[in-house]
Design an enzyme around this catalytic site. Structure first.
Site, PDB file in Angstrom:
ATOM      1  N   GLU A 262       4.779  -3.714  12.281  1.00  0.00           N
ATOM      2  CA  GLU A 262       3.797  -2.635  12.052  1.00  0.00           C
ATOM      3  C   GLU A 262       2.638  -3.284  11.319  1.00  0.00           C
ATOM      4  OE1 GLU A 262       4.045   0.304  13.212  1.00  0.00           O
ATOM      5  OE2 GLU A 262       6.154   0.824  13.413  1.00  0.00           O
TER       6      GLU A 262
ATOM      7  N   ASN B 145       0.806  -1.233   0.000  1.00  0.00           N
ATOM      8  CA  ASN B 145       0.000   0.000   0.000  1.00  0.00           C
ATOM      9  C   ASN B 145       0.839   1.284   0.000  1.00  0.00           C
ATOM     10  OD1 ASN B 145       0.799  -0.402   2.645  1.00  0.00           O
ATOM     11  ND2 ASN B 145      -1.144   0.276   3.527  1.00  0.00           N
TER      12      ASN B 145
ATOM     13  N   CYS C 287      -3.274   1.458   6.620  1.00  0.00           N
ATOM     14  CA  CYS C 287      -3.433   0.872   7.951  1.00  0.00           C
ATOM     15  C   CYS C 287      -4.156   1.847   8.867  1.00  0.00           C
ATOM     16  CB  CYS C 287      -2.071   0.493   8.518  1.00  0.00           C
ATOM     17  SG  CYS C 287      -0.881   1.841   8.478  1.00  0.00           S
TER      18      CYS C 287
ATOM     19  N   GLY D 126       2.921  -5.009   7.492  1.00  0.00           N
ATOM     20  CA  GLY D 126       1.953  -5.807   6.746  1.00  0.00           C
ATOM     21  C   GLY D 126       0.787  -6.181   7.632  1.00  0.00           C
ATOM     22  N   SER D 127       0.132  -7.264   7.291  1.00  0.00           N
ATOM     23  CA  SER D 127      -1.084  -7.638   8.017  1.00  0.00           C
ATOM     24  C   SER D 127      -0.750  -8.290   9.360  1.00  0.00           C
ATOM     25  CB  SER D 127      -1.911  -8.591   7.164  1.00  0.00           C
ATOM     26  OG  SER D 127      -1.180  -9.771   6.962  1.00  0.00           O
ATOM     27  N   THR D 128      -1.719  -8.283  10.251  1.00  0.00           N
ATOM     28  CA  THR D 128      -1.538  -8.908  11.564  1.00  0.00           C
ATOM     29  C   THR D 128      -1.322 -10.411  11.409  1.00  0.00           C
ATOM     30  OG1 THR D 128      -2.787  -7.175  12.660  1.00  0.00           O
ATOM     31  CG2 THR D 128      -2.694  -9.299  13.789  1.00  0.00           C
TER      32      THR D 128
ATOM     33  N   GLU E   8       8.512   2.316  14.812  1.00  0.00           N
ATOM     34  CA  GLU E   8       9.480   2.799  13.820  1.00  0.00           C
ATOM     35  C   GLU E   8       9.369   4.321  13.781  1.00  0.00           C
ATOM     36  OE1 GLU E   8       9.220   0.353  10.156  1.00  0.00           O
ATOM     37  OE2 GLU E   8      10.689  -0.897  11.169  1.00  0.00           O
TER      38      GLU E   8
ATOM     39  N   THR F 202       0.063 -12.086   8.930  1.00  0.00           N
ATOM     40  CA  THR F 202       1.436 -12.364   8.491  1.00  0.00           C
ATOM     41  C   THR F 202       2.424 -11.998   9.591  1.00  0.00           C
ATOM     42  OG1 THR F 202       0.728 -11.822   6.252  1.00  0.00           O
ATOM     43  CG2 THR F 202       3.075 -12.056   6.600  1.00  0.00           C
ATOM     44  N   GLY F 203       2.152 -10.915  10.319  1.00  0.00           N
ATOM     45  CA  GLY F 203       3.036 -10.499  11.412  1.00  0.00           C
ATOM     46  C   GLY F 203       3.228 -11.609  12.445  1.00  0.00           C
TER      47      GLY F 203
HETATM   48  P1  NAD Z   1       0.871  -8.853   3.951  1.00  0.00           P
HETATM   49  O1  NAD Z   1       1.042  -9.212   5.378  1.00  0.00           O
HETATM   50  O2  NAD Z   1       0.098  -9.758   3.084  1.00  0.00           O
HETATM   51  O3  NAD Z   1       2.285  -8.669   3.233  1.00  0.00           O
HETATM   52  C1  NAD Z   1       3.272  -7.789   3.717  1.00  0.00           C
HETATM   53  C2  NAD Z   1       4.636  -8.263   3.259  1.00  0.00           C
HETATM   54  O4  NAD Z   1       4.913  -9.525   3.877  1.00  0.00           O
HETATM   55  C3  NAD Z   1       4.779  -8.505   1.758  1.00  0.00           C
HETATM   56  O5  NAD Z   1       6.057  -8.089   1.350  1.00  0.00           O
HETATM   57  C4  NAD Z   1       4.645 -10.004   1.647  1.00  0.00           C
HETATM   58  O6  NAD Z   1       5.283 -10.542   0.502  1.00  0.00           O
HETATM   59  C5  NAD Z   1       5.334 -10.474   2.909  1.00  0.00           C
HETATM   60  N1  NAD Z   1       4.938 -11.795   3.399  1.00  0.00           N
HETATM   61  C6  NAD Z   1       3.829 -12.510   3.101  1.00  0.00           C
HETATM   62  N2  NAD Z   1       3.837 -13.671   3.779  1.00  0.00           N
HETATM   63  C7  NAD Z   1       4.969 -13.697   4.523  1.00  0.00           C
HETATM   64  C8  NAD Z   1       5.532 -14.623   5.456  1.00  0.00           C
HETATM   65  N3  NAD Z   1       4.919 -15.759   5.760  1.00  0.00           N
HETATM   66  N4  NAD Z   1       6.700 -14.301   6.042  1.00  0.00           N
HETATM   67  C9  NAD Z   1       7.320 -13.139   5.771  1.00  0.00           C
HETATM   68  N5  NAD Z   1       6.844 -12.224   4.896  1.00  0.00           N
HETATM   69  C10 NAD Z   1       5.673 -12.499   4.279  1.00  0.00           C
HETATM   70  O7  NAD Z   1       0.274  -7.380   3.987  1.00  0.00           O
HETATM   71  P2  NAD Z   1      -0.213  -6.514   2.739  1.00  0.00           P
HETATM   72  O8  NAD Z   1      -1.482  -7.138   2.249  1.00  0.00           O
HETATM   73  O9  NAD Z   1       0.921  -6.293   1.812  1.00  0.00           O
HETATM   74  O10 NAD Z   1      -0.529  -5.121   3.449  1.00  0.00           O
HETATM   75  C11 NAD Z   1      -1.766  -4.820   4.014  1.00  0.00           C
HETATM   76  C12 NAD Z   1      -1.736  -4.938   5.523  1.00  0.00           C
HETATM   77  O11 NAD Z   1      -0.635  -4.219   6.031  1.00  0.00           O
HETATM   78  C13 NAD Z   1      -2.967  -4.333   6.189  1.00  0.00           C
HETATM   79  O12 NAD Z   1      -3.396  -5.171   7.236  1.00  0.00           O
HETATM   80  C14 NAD Z   1      -2.458  -3.015   6.738  1.00  0.00           C
HETATM   81  O13 NAD Z   1      -3.217  -2.510   7.828  1.00  0.00           O
HETATM   82  C15 NAD Z   1      -1.067  -3.370   7.092  1.00  0.00           C
HETATM   83  N6  NAD Z   1      -0.216  -2.185   7.127  1.00  0.00           N
HETATM   84  C16 NAD Z   1       0.253  -1.747   8.320  1.00  0.00           C
HETATM   85  C17 NAD Z   1       1.007  -0.606   8.384  1.00  0.00           C
HETATM   86  C18 NAD Z   1       1.552  -0.114   9.691  1.00  0.00           C
HETATM   87  O14 NAD Z   1       2.475   0.689   9.662  1.00  0.00           O
HETATM   88  N7  NAD Z   1       1.040  -0.547  10.828  1.00  0.00           N
HETATM   89  C19 NAD Z   1       1.312   0.103   7.224  1.00  0.00           C
HETATM   90  C20 NAD Z   1       0.833  -0.365   6.019  1.00  0.00           C
HETATM   91  C21 NAD Z   1       0.078  -1.528   5.980  1.00  0.00           C
END
Ligand code: NAD
Length: 494
Positions: free
Chosen positions: A261, A165, A295, A239-241, A471, A243-244
């Protein structure tokens, strides 16, 4: 040109612009590293394929980690002012190509011109802003016996995992603090939006020695390879919770440091004393910015009963004035969703409109044909049940629930009744009262009379399942460091 402990800091005059329009490569040890397999992203506004990018192998990762470890030995010893000069020169080089970066960002992410301008400028400002934060050694005790200091030492090899995003800002927002604190970094852009991230790292090669800033472009395998690699010391993940949690689980096996994050479900609480039209305009802006793919978008809007109908009608009026379309076209205010996966997920909330009998205030239909781009009209749902999916989950798309409240205690409890805790805002003409309510909210950032105001010098992070650590700001810099306590005795042992 790249700095070392002996060479002078580089300046912008010796940087060369790079071609942002083609040849998207990953960089290992200062060089382009071609791969046997390639893949490509898609322009979400037209569904046209974008150019090929590499698909990294495990062997590529091993080579990058080896190069990073070797580079770390020297880079961590480069004096801070020299590292800072290189980082600032890197920011200047991005700035010199900012319009090209902006256009590349629009074509891969889909956001409209003004928002892409905002992200590009922030990507540069975040590098410069974090370069102005000092991280001195703290003197804890200084007496006749000893001097005790706390030092912040680099962790080593950092992997930056970036979402789709904000592919530009969230790449530079990790690169700058990692390098300033003496770490080296491997950047992994999202497979959906790899282009800006790869070009930023390619450009960086003019300012940093080989192995200091590297990129790997991969498929879904690459993230898990990074988080489990024993040679990597820290994962900076956005990324997403869901995946986090996987990242943390995998990183725990080697006790890597993690900053997570993650997702959000930000509430806005609107008090009855506000200027309804002006606040409705702002609230709609923050709910639908980047077509709901931020996010920090407002994801639950709690409006006081006394002004509810008036506020809903004002919000509807503002949303109706939005122009949905290809972000590259002037005048477009809202672009498509970035990818098919997200489009399909957001569509399930639209399926629920009929299934659950939700009342639609504006939008509610997916009008454009999907083959022309992932377009969904901004939609407001009028008072759905508090336990409905649209209130409880993060849709990450242009659909938001409008809810009403009458008791302050009740609305605070409802705002906090979520596993998320990223941002929250309170809107009122009584600033003291709003700030008092704001202090009750469980979120990493709380705003009064605004939302999504962020800064490179202000720490950013989530409470609860919205993240771990922070961060940006001084806390962000510290998240790239070990804490070392050092006791220097003033007397020799005799
Ligand atoms: P995502 O978790 O699908 O992917 C994020 C990244 O993680 C990508 O580079 C992806 O290739 C990688 N990834 C996927 N699976 C993985 C794994 N098993 N191990 C390690 N890395 C892996 O998230 P997204 O769909 O790209 O982003 C959207 C989400 O991110 C939303 O939930 C949004 O709220 C969140 N987000 C949070 C912030 C913040 O700062 N808190 C900022 C932007 C987006």
């Amino acid at each position: 040109m790249a700095p070392s402990a002996t060479s002078p800091p580089p300046t912008t005059t010796n940087s060369q612009p790079i071609d942002l329009g083609s040849n998207y490569v990953q960089i290992i040890n200062g060089k382009s590293a071609p791969t046997e397999h390639v893949r490509h992203g898609i322009n979400p506004a037209s569904l046209e394929p974008k150019p090929d990018v590499p698909v990294a192998t495990q062997a590529d990762l091993d080579r990058a980690v080896d190069a990073a470890k070797a580079a770390f030995k020297k880079w961590s010893r480069v004096p801070y002012e020299e590292r800072r000069a290189a980082v600032l020169a890197f920011a200047d080089a991005i700035d010199a190509q900012r319009t090209e970066f902006r256009d590349l960002l629009i074509s891969e992410q889909g956001k409209p011109i003004p928002q892409a301008d905002g992200e590009t400028d922030a990507a540069i400002e975040w590098i410069r802003g974090m370069s102005n934060i000092k991280l001195p050694e703290d003197v804890i005790e200084d007496n006749d016996k000893h001097t005790v200091t706390t030092r912040y030492t680099p962790l080593g090899v950092v992997a930056a995992i970036v979402p789709w995003n904000f592919p530009l800002l969230l790449a530079t927002g990790k690169i700058a603090p990692a390098l300033l604190t003496g770490n080296v970094i491997i950047v992994k852009p999202s497979p959906f939006t790899p282009y800006c991230g790869l070009k930023v790292v390619e450009l960086a090669q003019q300012f940093f020695p080989p192995g200091v800033v590297q990129s790997l472009s991969g498929d879904d395998n690459l993230g898990p390879w990074l988080t489990s690699h024993p040679g990597i010391n820290k994962i900076s993940f956005t990324g997403s919770t869901a995946t986090g949690k996987l990242v943390m689980q995998s990183a725990s096996k080697t006790l890597k440091r993690v900053t997570l994050e993650l997702g959000g479900n930000d509430p806005a609480i609107i008090l009855p004393d506000v200027d309804v039209d002006k606040v409705a305009e702002k609230v709609a802006l923050y709910a639908f910015l980047n077509s709901g793919q931020v996010c920090l978008n407002l994801k639950r809007i709690y409006v006081h009963d006394a002004i509810y109908d008036q506020f809903r009608d004002a919000m509807v009026r503002h949303v109706r004035a939005y122009a949905l379309g290809d972000g590259a076209q002037p005048g477009v205010t809202h672009g498509p969703l970035q990818n098919a996966m997200q489009y399909d997920r957001v569509k399930t909330f639209f399926d629920d409109i009929e299934r659950q009998g939700w009342k639609v205030a504006v939008g509610g239909k997916i009008e454009a044909a999907p083959e022309k781009g992932y377009y969904i009209a901004p939609t407001v749902i009028d008072r759905p049940p508090e336990d409905s999916r649209i209130v409880v989950e993060e849709p990450f798309g242009p659909i938001v629930p409008l809810l009403s409240w009458s008791s302050e205690e009740d609305v605070i409890a409802r705002a906090n009744n979520t596993s998320m805790g990223l941002g929250a805002s309170v809107w009122s003409n009584d600033i003291d009262k709003a700030a008092r309510i704001g202090r009750e909210l469980e979120a990493g950032t709380v705003w009064i009379n605004t939302h999504f105001e962020i800064s490179p010098i202000v720490p950013f992070g989530g409470h609860k399942e919205s993240g771990i650590g922070a961060e940006w700001g001084i806390n962000g810099l510290k998240s790239f460091c070990n804490v070392q306590s050092m006791f220097v005795n003033k007397h020799v042992v005799s």
